[in-house]
Design an enzyme around this catalytic site. Structure first.
Site, short mmCIF file in Angstrom:
data_model
loop_
_atom_site.label_atom_id
_atom_site.label_comp_id
_atom_site.label_asym_id
_atom_site.label_seq_id
_atom_site.Cartn_x
_atom_site.Cartn_y
_atom_site.Cartn_z
CG ASN A 166 -0.95 15.44 -9.88
OD1 ASN A 166 -1.08 15.61 -11.12
ND2 ASN A 166 -0.31 14.51 -9.19
CG HIS B 59 7.91 7.66 -11.00
ND1 HIS B 59 8.11 6.39 -11.25
CD2 HIS B 59 6.59 8.08 -11.00
CE1 HIS B 59 6.75 5.74 -10.97
NE2 HIS B 59 6.02 6.73 -11.00
CG ASN C 155 4.62 2.42 3.57
OD1 ASN C 155 4.59 3.20 4.81
ND2 ASN C 155 4.04 3.13 2.66
CD GLU D 45 5.65 12.37 -7.53
OE1 GLU D 45 4.97 11.57 -6.65
OE2 GLU D 45 6.12 12.11 -8.57
NE ARG E 68 3.05 14.24 -11.83
CZ ARG E 68 2.58 12.92 -12.01
NH1 ARG E 68 1.08 12.72 -11.84
NH2 ARG E 68 3.18 11.90 -12.39
N GLY F 52 4.87 3.86 -2.07
CA GLY F 52 4.03 3.11 -1.36
C GLY F 52 4.70 1.79 -0.93
CB ILE F 53 6.16 -1.08 -2.57
CG1 ILE F 53 4.83 -1.46 -3.00
CG2 ILE F 53 7.25 -2.37 -2.07
CD1 ILE F 53 5.05 -2.24 -4.28
N GLY F 54 8.15 1.17 -1.44
CA GLY F 54 9.78 1.37 -0.79
C GLY F 54 9.54 2.01 0.65
N GLY G 288 6.06 2.26 -6.18
CA GLY G 288 4.60 2.25 -5.78
C GLY G 288 3.67 1.45 -6.67
CG ASN G 289 -0.66 0.69 -8.51
OD1 ASN G 289 -0.21 -0.66 -8.29
ND2 ASN G 289 -1.78 1.14 -8.82
NE ARG H 263 1.75 1.95 -15.61
CZ ARG H 263 2.28 2.84 -14.91
NH1 ARG H 263 3.51 3.36 -14.88
NH2 ARG H 263 1.50 3.67 -14.27
NE ARG I 88 -1.49 -1.68 1.25
CZ ARG I 88 -2.14 -0.53 1.21
NH1 ARG I 88 -2.11 0.29 2.46
NH2 ARG I 88 -2.55 -0.06 0.36
P1 AMP Z 1 1.79 4.33 -4.32
O1 AMP Z 1 1.43 4.12 -5.71
O2 AMP Z 1 3.14 5.07 -3.97
O3 AMP Z 1 0.58 4.79 -3.55
O4 AMP Z 1 2.17 2.76 -3.73
C1 AMP Z 1 1.01 1.61 -3.85
C2 AMP Z 1 1.93 0.54 -3.55
O5 AMP Z 1 2.36 0.63 -2.07
C3 AMP Z 1 0.86 -0.81 -3.23
O6 AMP Z 1 1.19 -1.97 -3.91
C4 AMP Z 1 0.53 -0.90 -1.77
O7 AMP Z 1 0.21 -2.23 -1.43
C5 AMP Z 1 1.92 -0.62 -1.16
N1 AMP Z 1 1.85 -0.09 0.04
C6 AMP Z 1 2.38 -1.01 1.19
N2 AMP Z 1 2.17 -0.21 2.26
C7 AMP Z 1 1.42 0.94 2.09
C8 AMP Z 1 0.73 1.79 2.85
N3 AMP Z 1 1.14 1.92 4.12
N4 AMP Z 1 0.28 2.96 2.30
C9 AMP Z 1 -0.01 2.86 0.75
N5 AMP Z 1 0.66 1.73 -0.01
C10 AMP Z 1 1.13 0.61 0.61
#
Ligand code: AMP
Length: 351
Positions: free
Chosen positions: A7, A153, A308, A337, A64, A304-306, A183-184, A214, A258
């Site tokens: 990637n 995605h 955790n 991915e 990717r 990340g959010i989905g 996620g972000n 965004r 978080r």
């Molecule tokens: P990602 O882009 O998939 O890495 O997701 C980032 C988002 O997931 C941010 O808003 C983080 O606050 C949220 N998040 C919640 N719990 C976790 C975790 N355990 N690890 C990483 N991201 C988390």
């Protein structure tokens, strides 16, 4: 067979090495700060050289590639024609495709003869019908400039949809699935019989859900209005929409869910509002996708959010399926991915 998944971003290269078909992860890592001031890694070629020096042998490489426009509907073996087309797609993905291509070209030089496969983030969404991907704009903007919804995605949505079918022990072709990559960056996809039929991101990854930084969907007339009022140029409005909006812009605190959850629990109203807006937009899209598929068998959360944040998932799903005859199964599936890219690379070259 050892498959290296690359990637390659503008200033970083992430990699994972898999043994296929067993899906075993043999090693992983990343090189950061490529071509940045003071960095020893001057370009992608040097970065990949370093990665390859850590790996004994590679049978194939899966890359990717963010944007395949309408030129790529599935993964392809890289040849000169594919390289030319990826370059052409750079016009609509100037931040991503050149970096992805730099990774491909570096591998070509460093390990000539090793087969390379390009896997496109947009390819899974190429099954979206025209009435869902054409914007309400003059049609020539589509035919002449390629302006349409592409969606992103795709590798993640495809992977979790396949996993959902596997977990439910049902045929993907018999399922209506809504996949939420939160996620972000955030996007949501309606997957009907294994095919993406609509997705929330658009011509760029700015459309759709409210994300970390965004804005997601907006009244387009706001753009000239804000530019006039705030005396912004094109780059500044682009930065405002992509980097200073979403959860960060609304809360004035952070793009990190978080942190917002913690602040909201202590009574911070703007953090609470940002979370409420985030959840509300997702619920609206879920409703729309249930309507276009005439139902839903399974709702999947990933990223990340989905993956955790249970409390966010609960707010999204609260009473949302009350009107349906049968409530969909709700699954949390960690996205992977890189594994999907390794699987698709293996499929393409195994024979
Ligand atoms: P990602 O882009 O998939 O890495 O997701 C980032 C988002 O997931 C941010 O808003 C983080 O606050 C949220 N998040 C919640 N719990 C976790 C975790 N355990 N690890 C990483 N991201 C988390």
């Amino acid at each position: 067979m050892k498959i290296l998944v690359i990637n390659s971003g503008s200033s970083s290269i992430k990699y994972k090495l898999f043994q296929m078909p067993g899906r075993k992860l043999l090693s992983k890592g990343s090189i950061e700060h490529i071509a940045e001031k003071g960095s020893e890694i001057k370009d992608h070629y040097s970065g990949l050289k370093l990665i390859l020096s850590k790996i004994n042998s590679v049978d194939a490489v899966g890359h990717r590639v963010v944007h395949g426009a309408e030129k790529f509907k599935k993964p392809l073996l890289v040849d000169e024609a594919v390289i030319r087309k990826i370059k052409q797609c750079s016009a609509i993905a100037p931040l991503h495709n050149p970096a992805n291509l730099a990774g491909i070209l570096a591998c070509k030089k460093l390990i000539p003869g090793v087969r390379q496969v390009a896997v496109f983030d947009t390819a899974f969404h190429q099954s979206i019908p025209d009435y869902a991907y054409i914007y309400g704009l003059p049609y020539e903007l589509y035919t002449k400039l390629g302006i349409r919804k592409y969606g992103f995605h795709g590798t993640s949505h495809e992977y979790v949809a396949h996993e959902a079918a596997r977990i439910l022990n049902k045929k993907l072709q018999r399922l209506k699935i809504i996949t939420c990559h939160l996620g972000n960056g955030c996007s949501i996809t309606a997957v009907d019989k294994g095919k993406s039929i609509d997705t929330s991101m658009g011509f760029t990854p700015l459309e759709g859900l409210v994300m970390g930084t965004r804005s997601g969907d907006l009244d387009p007339a706001l753009i000239p209005h804000i530019m006039r009022k705030r005396k912004l140029d094109l780059d500044e409005i682009d930065t405002l929409l992509n980097k200073a909006s979403g959860l960060k812009g609304i809360s004035g605190i952070s793009n990190d869910m978080r942190i917002l959850e913690e602040k909201a629990s202590k009574g911070n109203k703007r953090a609470q509002l940002a979370m409420d807006i985030f959840v509300y937009r997702i619920r609206k899209y879920i409703g729309a996708y249930i309507a276009i598929m005439s139902g839903c068998d399974c709702l999947v959360f990933t990223a990340g959010i989905g993956e955790n944040q249970k409390s966010v998932r609960s707010k999204i799903t609260k009473n949302i399926f009350k009107h349906l005859k049968k409530a969909p199964k709700v699954l949390v599936i960690p996205t992977n991915e890189e594994l999907m890219i390794a699987k698709q690379t293996y499929q393409l070259i195994k024979d």
